[in-house]
Design a protein around this motif. Structure first.
Motif, PDB file in Angstrom:
ATOM      1  N   LEU A  57       0.849  -1.188   0.000  1.00 12.37           N
ATOM      2  CA  LEU A  57       0.000   0.000   0.000  1.00 12.37           C
ATOM      3  C   LEU A  57       0.884   1.236   0.000  1.00 12.37           C
ATOM      4  O   LEU A  57       1.801   1.343   0.816  1.00 12.37           O
ATOM      5  CB  LEU A  57      -0.914   0.022   1.224  1.00 12.37           C
ATOM      6  N   CYS A  58       0.606   2.163  -0.902  1.00 15.39           N
ATOM      7  CA  CYS A  58       1.353   3.414  -0.990  1.00 15.39           C
ATOM      8  C   CYS A  58       0.384   4.561  -0.766  1.00 15.39           C
ATOM      9  O   CYS A  58      -0.588   4.701  -1.529  1.00 15.39           O
ATOM     10  CB  CYS A  58       2.029   3.556  -2.351  1.00 15.39           C
ATOM     11  N   THR A  59       0.632   5.374   0.243  1.00 19.04           N
ATOM     12  CA  THR A  59      -0.275   6.493   0.498  1.00 19.04           C
ATOM     13  C   THR A  59      -0.219   7.516  -0.620  1.00 19.04           C
ATOM     14  O   THR A  59      -1.218   8.172  -0.920  1.00 19.04           O
ATOM     15  CB  THR A  59       0.035   7.185   1.838  1.00 19.04           C
ATOM     16  N   HIS A  60       0.947   7.648  -1.263  1.00 24.93           N
ATOM     17  CA  HIS A  60       1.099   8.563  -2.395  1.00 24.93           C
ATOM     18  C   HIS A  60       2.375   8.210  -3.145  1.00 24.93           C
ATOM     19  O   HIS A  60       3.233   7.489  -2.624  1.00 24.93           O
ATOM     20  CB  HIS A  60       1.092  10.028  -1.944  1.00 24.93           C
ATOM     21  N   THR A  66       6.913   5.495  -1.925  1.00 27.34           N
ATOM     22  CA  THR A  66       6.704   4.471  -2.954  1.00 27.34           C
ATOM     23  C   THR A  66       8.066   4.085  -3.511  1.00 27.34           C
ATOM     24  O   THR A  66       8.645   4.820  -4.311  1.00 27.34           O
ATOM     25  CB  THR A  66       5.803   5.001  -4.081  1.00 27.34           C
ATOM     26  N   ASP A  67       8.585   2.960  -3.064  1.00 28.06           N
ATOM     27  CA  ASP A  67       9.894   2.472  -3.486  1.00 28.06           C
ATOM     28  C   ASP A  67       9.669   1.178  -4.269  1.00 28.06           C
ATOM     29  O   ASP A  67       9.465   0.110  -3.689  1.00 28.06           O
ATOM     30  CB  ASP A  67      10.763   2.230  -2.249  1.00 28.06           C
ATOM     31  N   ALA A  68       9.676   1.285  -5.597  1.00 27.56           N
ATOM     32  CA  ALA A  68       9.343   0.140  -6.438  1.00 27.56           C
ATOM     33  C   ALA A  68      10.287  -1.030  -6.224  1.00 27.56           C
ATOM     34  O   ALA A  68       9.865  -2.193  -6.210  1.00 27.56           O
ATOM     35  CB  ALA A  68       9.341   0.560  -7.907  1.00 27.56           C
ATOM     36  N   GLY A  69      11.580  -0.759  -6.058  1.00 22.00           N
ATOM     37  CA  GLY A  69      12.534  -1.833  -5.845  1.00 22.00           C
ATOM     38  C   GLY A  69      12.278  -2.586  -4.559  1.00 22.00           C
ATOM     39  O   GLY A  69      12.331  -3.824  -4.522  1.00 22.00           O
ATOM     40  N   ALA A  70      11.995  -1.843  -3.490  1.00 19.56           N
ATOM     41  CA  ALA A  70      11.696  -2.482  -2.210  1.00 19.56           C
ATOM     42  C   ALA A  70      10.409  -3.287  -2.290  1.00 19.56           C
ATOM     43  O   ALA A  70      10.307  -4.387  -1.741  1.00 19.56           O
ATOM     44  CB  ALA A  70      11.599  -1.425  -1.114  1.00 19.56           C
ATOM     45  N   LEU A  71       9.409  -2.761  -2.998  1.00 21.79           N
ATOM     46  CA  LEU A  71       8.153  -3.489  -3.153  1.00 21.79           C
ATOM     47  C   LEU A  71       8.348  -4.760  -3.972  1.00 21.79           C
ATOM     48  O   LEU A  71       7.801  -5.816  -3.637  1.00 21.79           O
ATOM     49  CB  LEU A  71       7.118  -2.580  -3.821  1.00 21.79           C
ATOM     50  N   ALA A  72       9.136  -4.677  -5.032  1.00 19.35           N
ATOM     51  CA  ALA A  72       9.382  -5.854  -5.864  1.00 19.35           C
ATOM     52  C   ALA A  72      10.029  -6.977  -5.055  1.00 19.35           C
ATOM     53  O   ALA A  72       9.735  -8.163  -5.266  1.00 19.35           O
ATOM     54  CB  ALA A  72      10.258  -5.472  -7.058  1.00 19.35           C
ATOM     55  N   ALA A  73      10.927  -6.604  -4.143  1.00 20.54           N
ATOM     56  CA  ALA A  73      11.584  -7.612  -3.309  1.00 20.54           C
ATOM     57  C   ALA A  73      10.663  -8.159  -2.235  1.00 20.54           C
ATOM     58  O   ALA A  73      10.786  -9.320  -1.827  1.00 20.54           O
ATOM     59  CB  ALA A  73      12.827  -7.012  -2.663  1.00 20.54           C
ATOM     60  N   ALA A  74       9.735  -7.344  -1.771  1.00 22.78           N
ATOM     61  CA  ALA A  74       8.901  -7.722  -0.630  1.00 22.78           C
ATOM     62  C   ALA A  74       7.684  -8.535  -1.024  1.00 22.78           C
ATOM     63  O   ALA A  74       7.240  -9.414  -0.273  1.00 22.78           O
ATOM     64  CB  ALA A  74       8.449  -6.475   0.122  1.00 22.78           C
ATOM     65  N   LEU A  75       7.106  -8.257  -2.208  1.00 24.26           N
ATOM     66  CA  LEU A  75       5.802  -8.809  -2.544  1.00 24.26           C
ATOM     67  C   LEU A  75       5.871 -10.245  -3.056  1.00 24.26           C
ATOM     68  O   LEU A  75       6.801 -10.625  -3.764  1.00 24.26           O
ATOM     69  CB  LEU A  75       5.126  -7.932  -3.591  1.00 24.26           C
ATOM     70  N   ARG A  76       4.846 -10.995  -2.723  1.00 23.99           N
ATOM     71  CA  ARG A  76       4.625 -12.311  -3.302  1.00 23.99           C
ATOM     72  C   ARG A  76       4.368 -12.155  -4.799  1.00 23.99           C
ATOM     73  O   ARG A  76       3.763 -11.165  -5.227  1.00 23.99           O
ATOM     74  CB  ARG A  76       3.416 -12.943  -2.615  1.00 23.99           C
ATOM     75  N   PRO A  77       4.807 -13.079  -5.633  1.00 24.02           N
ATOM     76  CA  PRO A  77       4.521 -12.956  -7.079  1.00 24.02           C
ATOM     77  C   PRO A  77       3.030 -12.745  -7.341  1.00 24.02           C
ATOM     78  O   PRO A  77       2.188 -13.467  -6.814  1.00 24.02           O
ATOM     79  CB  PRO A  77       5.018 -14.285  -7.641  1.00 24.02           C
ATOM     80  N   GLY A  78       2.738 -11.717  -8.137  1.00 21.66           N
ATOM     81  CA  GLY A  78       1.353 -11.408  -8.471  1.00 21.66           C
ATOM     82  C   GLY A  78       0.649 -10.497  -7.502  1.00 21.66           C
ATOM     83  O   GLY A  78      -0.473 -10.047  -7.778  1.00 21.66           O
ATOM     84  N   ALA A  79       1.289 -10.191  -6.360  1.00 21.96           N
ATOM     85  CA  ALA A  79       0.656  -9.311  -5.379  1.00 21.96           C
ATOM     86  C   ALA A  79       0.579  -7.888  -5.920  1.00 21.96           C
ATOM     87  O   ALA A  79       1.462  -7.429  -6.637  1.00 21.96           O
ATOM     88  CB  ALA A  79       1.431  -9.338  -4.062  1.00 21.96           C
ATOM     89  N   GLU A  80      -0.483  -7.180  -5.549  1.00 23.96           N
ATOM     90  CA  GLU A  80      -0.741  -5.862  -6.092  1.00 23.96           C
ATOM     91  C   GLU A  80      -0.150  -4.744  -5.239  1.00 23.96           C
ATOM     92  O   GLU A  80      -0.015  -4.876  -4.016  1.00 23.96           O
ATOM     93  CB  GLU A  80      -2.244  -5.611  -6.213  1.00 23.96           C
ATOM     94  N   VAL A  81       0.165  -3.643  -5.921  1.00 29.54           N
ATOM     95  CA  VAL A  81       0.481  -2.373  -5.279  1.00 29.54           C
ATOM     96  C   VAL A  81      -0.763  -1.493  -5.374  1.00 29.54           C
ATOM     97  O   VAL A  81      -1.280  -1.256  -6.471  1.00 29.54           O
ATOM     98  CB  VAL A  81       1.674  -1.672  -5.951  1.00 29.54           C
ATOM     99  N   LEU A  82      -1.247  -1.028  -4.250  1.00 28.94           N
ATOM    100  CA  LEU A  82      -2.404  -0.143  -4.202  1.00 28.94           C
ATOM    101  C   LEU A  82      -1.946   1.283  -3.966  1.00 28.94           C
ATOM    102  O   LEU A  82      -1.079   1.531  -3.108  1.00 28.94           O
ATOM    103  CB  LEU A  82      -3.363  -0.555  -3.084  1.00 28.94           C
ATOM    104  N   HIS A  83      -2.506   2.216  -4.721  1.00 29.05           N
ATOM    105  CA  HIS A  83      -2.148   3.630  -4.551  1.00 29.05           C
ATOM    106  C   HIS A  83      -3.338   4.482  -4.974  1.00 29.05           C
ATOM    107  O   HIS A  83      -4.278   3.976  -5.621  1.00 29.05           O
ATOM    108  CB  HIS A  83      -0.898   3.974  -5.371  1.00 29.05           C
ATOM    109  N   PRO A  84      -3.346   5.772  -4.643  1.00 29.63           N
ATOM    110  CA  PRO A  84      -4.494   6.611  -5.010  1.00 29.63           C
ATOM    111  C   PRO A  84      -4.576   6.880  -6.500  1.00 29.63           C
ATOM    112  O   PRO A  84      -3.563   6.843  -7.211  1.00 29.63           O
ATOM    113  CB  PRO A  84      -4.253   7.905  -4.217  1.00 29.63           C
ATOM    114  N   GLN A  85      -5.790   7.162  -6.962  1.00 34.04           N
ATOM    115  CA  GLN A  85      -5.990   7.512  -8.357  1.00 34.04           C
ATOM    116  C   GLN A  85      -5.317   8.839  -8.684  1.00 34.04           C
ATOM    117  O   GLN A  85      -5.200   9.730  -7.846  1.00 34.04           O
ATOM    118  CB  GLN A  85      -7.484   7.631  -8.667  1.00 34.04           C
TER     119      GLN A  85
END
Length: 264
Positions: A57-60, A66-85
């Motif tokens: 989850l990214c507040t903004h 929002t650190d894409a590299g850190a998220l890529a390492a942390a998330l299970r394959p296929g897991a979503e990143v949620l952020h505001p529209q």
């Protein structure tokens, strides 16, 4: 539910054997490299469920949230990143969100842009995007997260606003409010003339916000971070200021150390 402070605004929330992360930061330096604001950030640590986190989850879309590299390492394959529209607008308006947005695409992370007040369920977590107010007018949300009958809300680095009562009515009362406390004054080239008012909740604002949200406990975050003279000016002793401001409140204040978890 267990809440673990990962440094800066990063939090890991665990319930029923699953974890989500909020505003995960994996690089304590270089978030603003190549700009006049380049400065080291505070120490951070990795999620305990590294590689198996079920949602990010990214507040903004600022790169210290929002650190894409850190998220890529942390998330299970296929897991979503949620952020505001997105609010739309041109590149000047979106100057501070463009790089994080492009990095999420570069890592090919599945993404879901959440509308204000939208709610979704991922694993044991019910997650709602609550309106927040960003200092430079970029899209930002608070994340209200419920699991196992416990409710927390992560306030990103929002400024003070008037959604507190509505948020408490819809999603509260909250067992824990995770709140920024550093209240910097900012002066950014694309936002002129500058405002001297706090660009995120300061100690007094944070203490009041936790009260209005019906907090049983408040957990301070987004402090002891970077300071750039003339661009991102903070005050010393941020945690002490918050503890003083919250001293008369009825809620408990929890101050986990880096990597430490608290049970809600």
């Amino acid at each position: 539910m267990r809440v673990r402070w990962l440094g800066w605004a990063g939090m890991e929330i665990e319930a029923e054997g699953e974890s989500v992360v909020i505003d995960l930061l994996g690089r304590p330096e270089g978030v603003l490299e190549g700009t006049p604001l380049s400065a080291p950030l505070p120490k951070v640590t990795r999620p305990r469920a590294e590689g198996d986190v079920i949602a990010g989850l990214c507040t903004h879309l600022h790169r210290d949230h929002t650190d894409a590299g850190a998220l890529a390492a942390a998330l299970r394959p296929g897991a979503e990143v949620l952020h505001p529209q997105s609010f739309g607008g041109d590149d000047h308006e979106n100057l501070w969100t463009l790089k994080a947005d492009a990095e999420l695409d570069a890592y090919k992370l599945p993404r879901r842009a959440m509308a204000l007040w939208e709610t979704t369920t991922i694993g044991p977590f019910t997650i709602a995007a609550v309106p927040a107010v960003d200092a430079v007018g970029d899209p930002q949300v608070h994340w209200a997260v419920e699991a196992g009958g416990k409710r927390v809300i992560h306030l990103g680095d929002s400024m003070f606003h008037g959604y507190w009562w509505r948020a408490a009515h819809r999603y509260g009362p909250f067992d824990a409010v995770l709140t920024p406390i550093n209240g910097p004054a900012v002066c950014f080239p694309h936002c002129q003339p500058p405002s001297p008012l706090p660009a995120s909740l300061d100690a007094r604002h944070a203490a009041l916000a936790a009260r209005l949200l019906g907090a049983k406990a408040a957990i301070p975050m987004h402090y002891d971070g970077f300071h750039v003279d003339g661009f991102y000016d903070t005050r010393p002793d941020e945690l002490s200021r918050f503890l003083d401001a919250a001293a008369g409140e009825t809620y408990e204040v929890l101050t986990p150390r880096l990597g430490e978890e608290v049970t809600i």
